[in-house]
Write a protein that holds these residues in place. Structure first.
Motif, PDB file in Angstrom:
ATOM      1  N   PRO A 127     -46.495  65.648  54.806  1.00  0.00           N
ATOM      2  CA  PRO A 127     -45.052  65.889  54.927  1.00  0.00           C
ATOM      3  C   PRO A 127     -44.292  64.611  55.248  1.00  0.00           C
ATOM      4  N   PHE A 128     -43.063  64.538  54.780  1.00  0.00           N
ATOM      5  CA  PHE A 128     -42.212  63.401  55.072  1.00  0.00           C
ATOM      6  C   PHE A 128     -40.800  63.923  55.285  1.00  0.00           C
ATOM      7  N   SER A 129     -39.921  63.079  55.790  1.00  0.00           N
ATOM      8  CA  SER A 129     -38.539  63.493  56.013  1.00  0.00           C
ATOM      9  C   SER A 129     -37.591  62.511  55.346  1.00  0.00           C
ATOM     10  N   ILE A 130     -36.426  63.030  55.005  1.00  0.00           N
ATOM     11  CA  ILE A 130     -35.367  62.236  54.396  1.00  0.00           C
ATOM     12  C   ILE A 130     -34.125  62.402  55.268  1.00  0.00           C
ATOM     13  N   LYS A 131     -33.481  61.287  55.605  1.00  0.00           N
ATOM     14  CA  LYS A 131     -32.255  61.341  56.382  1.00  0.00           C
ATOM     15  C   LYS A 131     -31.088  61.040  55.461  1.00  0.00           C
ATOM     16  N   LEU A 132     -30.108  61.944  55.435  1.00  0.00           N
ATOM     17  CA  LEU A 132     -28.954  61.808  54.559  1.00  0.00           C
ATOM     18  C   LEU A 132     -27.709  62.156  55.353  1.00  0.00           C
ATOM     19  N   ASN A 133     -26.795  61.212  55.461  1.00  0.00           N
ATOM     20  CA  ASN A 133     -25.553  61.430  56.202  1.00  0.00           C
ATOM     21  C   ASN A 133     -25.809  61.981  57.600  1.00  0.00           C
ATOM     22  N   ASP A 134     -26.685  61.355  58.333  1.00  0.00           N
ATOM     23  CA  ASP A 134     -27.037  61.715  59.708  1.00  0.00           C
ATOM     24  C   ASP A 134     -27.704  63.078  59.832  1.00  0.00           C
ATOM     25  N   GLU A 135     -28.167  63.653  58.735  1.00  0.00           N
ATOM     26  CA  GLU A 135     -28.900  64.913  58.767  1.00  0.00           C
ATOM     27  C   GLU A 135     -30.315  64.660  58.241  1.00  0.00           C
ATOM     28  N   THR A 136     -31.314  65.172  58.931  1.00  0.00           N
ATOM     29  CA  THR A 136     -32.711  64.963  58.544  1.00  0.00           C
ATOM     30  C   THR A 136     -33.245  66.201  57.855  1.00  0.00           C
ATOM     31  N   PHE A 137     -33.885  65.996  56.705  1.00  0.00           N
ATOM     32  CA  PHE A 137     -34.500  67.076  55.932  1.00  0.00           C
ATOM     33  C   PHE A 137     -36.003  66.864  55.933  1.00  0.00           C
ATOM     34  N   ASN A 138     -36.753  67.889  56.325  1.00  0.00           N
ATOM     35  CA  ASN A 138     -38.212  67.812  56.367  1.00  0.00           C
ATOM     36  C   ASN A 138     -38.820  68.578  55.219  1.00  0.00           C
TER      37      ASN A 138
END
Length: 69
Positions: free
Chosen positions: A58-69
């Motif tokens: 698993p990895f996470s992506i941060k977009l506009n101060d929101e983190t998606f896992n």
């Protein structure tokens, strides 16, 4: 992100073959068995749709101060 970071990640930009060229302009692959560090980088949009398929940990992506896992 420096070009050497892309090489370290195992980044490859590929063109589709045959009839897929009408639907897919390109695709890219990151293939790395083990990441020793966290990479921060921007992916600039070209206004096309994108899909992420992850066959690894698993990895996470941060977009506009929101983190998606």
């Amino acid at each position: 992100m420096a070009k050497s970071d892309l090489v370290e990640l195992g980044f490859k930009l590929l063109e589709p073959s045959g009839n897929l060229k009408d639907y897919i302009s390109n695709y890219w692959i990151i293939k790395k068995d083990d990441l020793e560090k966290i990479f921060k980088f921007k992916i600039l949009t070209d206004a096309n749709m994108g899909i992420i398929i992850n066959f690894s940990k698993p990895f996470s992506i941060k977009l506009n101060d929101e983190t998606f896992n």
